[in-house]
Design an enzyme around this catalytic site. Structure first.
Site, PDB file in Angstrom:
ATOM      1  N   GLU A 132     -24.252  -2.859 -33.384  1.00 15.38           N
ATOM      2  CA  GLU A 132     -25.299  -3.869 -33.305  1.00 15.38           C
ATOM      3  C   GLU A 132     -24.717  -5.253 -33.556  1.00 15.38           C
ATOM      4  OE1 GLU A 132     -28.348  -3.152 -32.475  1.00 15.38           O
ATOM      5  OE2 GLU A 132     -28.241  -0.955 -32.615  1.00 15.38           O
ATOM      6  N   LYS A 174     -27.499   9.848 -43.477  1.00 13.84           N
ATOM      7  CA  LYS A 174     -27.300  11.171 -42.890  1.00 13.84           C
ATOM      8  C   LYS A 174     -26.835  12.186 -43.927  1.00 13.84           C
ATOM      9  CE  LYS A 174     -26.467   8.956 -38.468  1.00 13.84           C
ATOM     10  NZ  LYS A 174     -25.468   8.483 -37.485  1.00 13.84           N
ATOM     11  N   VAL A 200     -33.741   4.991 -27.072  1.00 11.97           N
ATOM     12  CA  VAL A 200     -34.043   6.414 -27.262  1.00 11.97           C
ATOM     13  C   VAL A 200     -35.358   6.791 -26.596  1.00 11.97           C
ATOM     14  CG1 VAL A 200     -34.448   8.244 -28.953  1.00 11.97           C
ATOM     15  CG2 VAL A 200     -32.737   6.475 -29.420  1.00 11.97           C
ATOM     16  N   LYS A 219     -33.678   7.634 -39.106  1.00  9.37           N
ATOM     17  CA  LYS A 219     -33.084   8.087 -40.364  1.00  9.37           C
ATOM     18  C   LYS A 219     -33.420   7.186 -41.546  1.00  9.37           C
ATOM     19  CE  LYS A 219     -28.908   6.049 -38.495  1.00  9.37           C
ATOM     20  NZ  LYS A 219     -29.480   5.893 -37.151  1.00  9.37           N
ATOM     21  N   GLY A 271     -21.616  -1.825 -26.733  1.00  2.18           N
ATOM     22  CA  GLY A 271     -22.952  -1.384 -27.113  1.00  2.18           C
ATOM     23  C   GLY A 271     -22.971  -0.342 -28.204  1.00  2.18           C
TER      24      GLY A 271
END
Length: 385
Positions: free
Chosen positions: A178, A193, A11, A93, A175
């Site tokens: 994990e 979430k 990210v 998160k 991908g």
């Protein structure tokens, strides 16, 4: 606006690329002045540092972007940034859910913003649309596919007849999953979430331990075949409902009628729906993870800050999540099915049944009685509502 970027992984590197390219007038007002990396060997840019104090103690930095992930040291870094009067934008998160009340209060008292569009829904503008809806309407409920990894796995199982382990391996190879996929397949990622969506949509701080969470770890091709035969598609659904009696929150695999919009969501996409009085049901669909979709959401938050738009700090009050009024029927597969005879509506075979309509609280109690570590349960949605 000068930015301190924490992390340069999937990210973080996406954020750096978008900001450095300066493709729009708005982005041209952003400047990444320092980047925190973990090791000296990771330094490939003269802006990079391994010392967090170079960022959180720099008076010229206006906002800190946290893309490290995990609880610590991310929490300590965000806490220090807020305390020093810097806005924070984060995609983390798990850290937010663990410390949300404390961080929101710290941001409020220091007069800065804590923004987390990227922590829920990836590139979908989910959080910002909750904010926009709330300016006119109370939000009654939300539900959706919040996790791209599980949606990819379930799509592969439904479309190609794969067993769970094979579909999971494909997700890892692509991908999407994990090496340790527990947070995804056990429903925890979706639960994080649900908590963040409840805070933004309902204005409440829910305890994640109050949410009923069921994952897909033990799903089999047999379960998928039953769903398909009876006109359903299985999706992992997170939901929240606010009513006069309180707030509920659940995460559970759900057999959804094939004509429902959620049944059509493919691969690693997310789809999330809000329901409010004047707007009704609105569904947002898009990429839920990945470098550029998540980085896009981070940069949207940065542009809001530089344009002084929507900078009010979210607030919430603590609330107990109670699922006793959430009623449904459930598909259950267990070797100990004989222990729940009183709630069985339809016996499918020796190990599988459909329950009578019961509450999620009753379901949780039933799961304890079954004492089956490999039990699989799914909510059955009987209509397209």
């Amino acid at each position: 606006m000068k930015i301190g970027l924490l992390g340069h992984g999937t990210v973080g590197s996406g954020v750096r690329k978008i900001v450095d390219e300066k493709n729009t007038k708005e982005i041209s007002q952003l400047e990444i002045s320092k980047i925190l990396v973990r090791y000296e060997k990771d330094i490939t840019d003269n802006r990079m540092t391994v010392d967090i104090h170079d960022i959180v103690d720099d008076s010229e930095i206006d906002v800190v972007v946290e893309c490290i992930g995990g609880d610590e040291p991310a929490f300590s870094y965000v806490q220090a940034a807020l305390f020093n009067g810097k806005h924070v934008v984060t995609s983390n998160k798990k850290m937010l859910v663990n410390h949300l009340e404390e961080l929101l209060e710290l941001a409020r008292t220091r007069g800065v913003s804590l923004k987390y569009e990227a922590a829920c829904g990836g590139g979908i503008p989910w959080m910002s649309n909750l904010d926009r809806t709330k300016r006119i309407d109370d939000i009654n409920s939300f539900r959706g596919i919040f996790n791209g990894t599980t949606n990819y796995i379930l799509s592969k199982m439904s479309d190609e007849g794969l067993e769970f382990a094979v579909a999971l391996k494909e997700a890892q190879d692509c991908g999407y999953a994990e090496f340790d996929p527990s947070d995804d397949i056990d429903g925890m990622d979706t639960a994080y979430k649900v908590v963040l969506s409840s805070c933004k949509g309902f204005g409440v701080l829910a305890n994640i331990h109050d949410i009923d969470i069921y994952g897909i770890r033990h799903i089999s091709a047999k379960d998928i075949a039953y769903a398909c035969k009876h006109g359903y598609v299985c999706k992992l659904i997170g939901s929240g409902v606010k009513s006069d009696s309180g707030v509920s929150g659940t995460v559970i695999p759900t057999f959804i009628p094939k004509q429902n919009i959620f049944a059509t969501i493919p691969a690693n996409f997310n789809a999330i729906e809000s329901d409010s009085k004047t707007l009704g049901k609105m569904t947002y669909v898009g990429q839920g993870a990945g470098s550029y979709p998540t980085a896009h959401a981070v940069v949207q938050d940065l542009i809001d800050l530089v344009l002084h738009q929507d900078t009010e700090v979210s607030s919430g009050v603590g609330v107990h999540v109670d699922n006793k009024n959430r009623l449904s029927s459930f598909y259950v597969r267990s070797v100990n099915l004989n222990r729940m005879e009183d709630v069985i509506e339809e016996r499918i075979d020796e190990d599988t049944c459909i329950t009578k309509e019961i509450s999620f609280v009753e379901l949780a109690s039933m799961m304890k009685v079954l004492e089956d570590n490999a039990v699989f349960v799914a909510e059955v949605m009987h209509d397209c509502k």
